[in-house]
Write a protein that holds these residues in place. Structure first.
Motif, short mmCIF file in Angstrom:
data_model
loop_
_atom_site.label_atom_id
_atom_site.label_comp_id
_atom_site.label_asym_id
_atom_site.label_seq_id
_atom_site.Cartn_x
_atom_site.Cartn_y
_atom_site.Cartn_z
N MET A 41 35.21 62.13 62.96
CA MET A 41 34.64 62.79 61.63
C MET A 41 35.27 64.24 61.71
O MET A 41 35.46 64.62 60.45
CB MET A 41 33.14 62.44 61.68
CG MET A 41 32.63 61.33 61.84
SD MET A 41 32.91 60.53 60.31
CE MET A 41 31.91 61.00 59.22
N ILE A 42 34.96 65.01 62.81
CA ILE A 42 35.62 66.12 62.91
C ILE A 42 37.03 66.50 62.38
O ILE A 42 37.41 67.06 61.64
CB ILE A 42 35.29 66.82 64.32
CG1 ILE A 42 33.68 66.96 64.44
CG2 ILE A 42 35.80 68.32 64.29
CD1 ILE A 42 32.87 67.81 63.63
N GLU A 43 37.85 65.61 62.87
CA GLU A 43 39.36 65.78 62.77
C GLU A 43 39.45 65.18 61.22
O GLU A 43 40.57 65.47 60.61
CB GLU A 43 40.02 64.44 63.41
CG GLU A 43 40.21 64.88 65.04
CD GLU A 43 40.86 63.76 65.93
OE1 GLU A 43 41.38 63.06 65.25
OE2 GLU A 43 40.61 64.05 66.90
N ALA A 44 38.62 64.36 60.40
CA ALA A 44 39.06 63.94 59.09
C ALA A 44 38.34 65.27 58.30
O ALA A 44 38.42 65.12 56.91
CB ALA A 44 37.99 62.99 58.77
N GLY A 45 37.68 66.28 58.79
CA GLY A 45 37.14 67.31 57.95
C GLY A 45 35.88 67.58 57.76
O GLY A 45 35.38 68.55 56.96
N VAL A 56 24.59 63.30 61.75
CA VAL A 56 24.75 62.77 60.40
C VAL A 56 26.00 63.93 59.79
O VAL A 56 25.42 65.05 59.89
CB VAL A 56 23.71 62.56 59.54
CG1 VAL A 56 23.98 62.51 57.96
CG2 VAL A 56 22.93 61.46 59.99
N PHE A 57 27.02 63.44 59.26
CA PHE A 57 27.96 64.72 58.83
C PHE A 57 27.91 64.76 57.45
O PHE A 57 27.67 63.78 56.48
CB PHE A 57 29.30 63.99 59.17
CG PHE A 57 29.43 64.03 60.85
CD1 PHE A 57 30.07 64.99 61.58
CD2 PHE A 57 29.21 62.83 61.54
CE1 PHE A 57 30.27 64.82 62.93
CE2 PHE A 57 29.30 62.70 62.86
CZ PHE A 57 29.92 63.85 63.53
N LEU A 58 28.28 65.97 57.03
CA LEU A 58 28.56 66.51 55.49
C LEU A 58 29.78 66.24 55.01
O LEU A 58 30.75 66.90 55.79
CB LEU A 58 27.61 67.76 55.35
CG LEU A 58 26.43 68.01 55.78
CD1 LEU A 58 25.78 69.43 55.57
CD2 LEU A 58 25.38 67.07 55.09
N HIS A 59 29.92 65.66 54.09
CA HIS A 59 31.43 65.65 53.44
C HIS A 59 31.58 67.16 52.94
O HIS A 59 30.98 67.83 52.49
CB HIS A 59 31.36 64.63 52.19
CG HIS A 59 32.63 64.54 51.53
ND1 HIS A 59 33.32 65.44 50.89
CD2 HIS A 59 33.48 63.47 51.90
CE1 HIS A 59 34.64 64.60 50.50
NE2 HIS A 59 34.67 63.54 51.16
N PRO A 60 32.90 67.42 53.40
CA PRO A 60 33.34 68.93 52.96
C PRO A 60 33.46 69.26 51.66
O PRO A 60 33.32 70.51 51.24
CB PRO A 60 34.76 68.89 53.63
CG PRO A 60 35.25 67.36 53.75
CD PRO A 60 34.15 66.67 53.93
N GLU A 61 33.46 68.32 50.72
CA GLU A 61 33.44 68.52 49.21
C GLU A 61 32.31 68.61 48.51
O GLU A 61 31.89 69.15 47.77
CB GLU A 61 34.79 68.03 48.65
CG GLU A 61 35.94 68.27 49.34
CD GLU A 61 37.16 67.41 48.60
OE1 GLU A 61 37.17 66.58 48.04
OE2 GLU A 61 38.33 67.78 49.29
N SER A 62 31.86 66.86 48.67
CA SER A 62 30.75 66.56 47.85
C SER A 62 29.40 66.87 48.47
O SER A 62 28.29 66.73 47.84
CB SER A 62 30.82 64.96 47.66
OG SER A 62 30.64 64.36 48.99
#
Length: 228
Positions: A41-45, A56-62
């Motif tokens: 997830m970190i590598e994907a931004g 729980v990860f936050l999408h970098p744009e949305s």
């Protein structure tokens, strides 16, 4: 250049799939990521994450919340007595869906093909207008699921509650006293905002012997004749 959505194996899950099948506009989009680790997830931004027991990860744009697939195990009688059994790349989609409360909330949608992944016949239950539990063990272990059952009965007034689910809710009702008052209050407010027939919320709680525990003032009004 690929986007985070393209790099990951992700699915829309839960309420947004249910509402779409019901012909309603989803109010929330829930996303689960399957077969990936927090490092992926970190590598994907996804450079921000929240959550203590599982990330729980936050999408970098949305800024949408993307959760890794997980399984849970009950450790006690309270709603909070739950431990994360495992999460991340070793959790299959069906395992993640199996921890959910009702079959109509335990479906996933493939964003590329539109295919509905439905291991517990939630689509059939929507067609038959039935509210039915996914797992006997997980439903009985969490008293909040009794409130959620009552809430969905009020939101979907044409649906009936499966008799087996009523029995499970009745067995779990003795744990309702362990729920935090604020949790009950928030569930009640959410029901009132979204319900088609609020009366059914209290009817279901009464049917499973939970009304007098949570709302004794309302329980005392049973069979009291109204004035003209």
């Amino acid at each position: 250049m690929t986007t985070p959505r393209e790099e990951l194996n992700w699915f829309r899950v839960g309420g947004c799939v249910r509402d779409t099948l019901l012909g309603k506009d989803p109010s929330d989009i829930d996303i689960v990521v399957i077969g990936h680790s927090p490092e992926d997830m970190i590598e994907a931004g996804f450079n921000k994450h929240v959550g203590e027991s599982f990330p729980v990860f936050l999408h970098p744009e949305s800024k949408e919340e993307w959760a890794l697939g997980r399984t849970e195990v009950s450790t006690g009688e309270r709603h909070k007595d739950v431990d994360i059994e495992k999460f991340g790349e070793n959790v299959a989609l069906e395992e993640d869906l199996s921890r959910r409360d009702l079959t109509i909330n335990a479906m996933a949608e493939d964003p590329e093909t539109g295919e509905i992944i439905d291991p517990f016949d939630g689509k059939k239950d929507i067609e038959n207008k039935v509210l039915r539990h996914v797992s006997t063990e997980s439903f009985s272990a969490d008293p909040l699921r009794v409130l959620r059952l009552a809430m969905f009965a009020a939101r979907l007034d044409e649906f009936t509650v499966h008799p087996d689910t009523i029995e499970l809710a009745r067995d779990a009702s003795d744990k309702l006293a362990t729920l935090d008052n604020m949790r009950v209050y928030r569930n009640l407010l959410k029901m009132l905002r979204k319900a088609e027939e609020p009366r059914r919320y209290f009817d279901v709680l009464d049917k499973v012997n939970g009304l007098s525990e949570l709302f004794p003032e309302i329980a005392r009004l049973k069979d009291v004749p109204a004035g003209p």
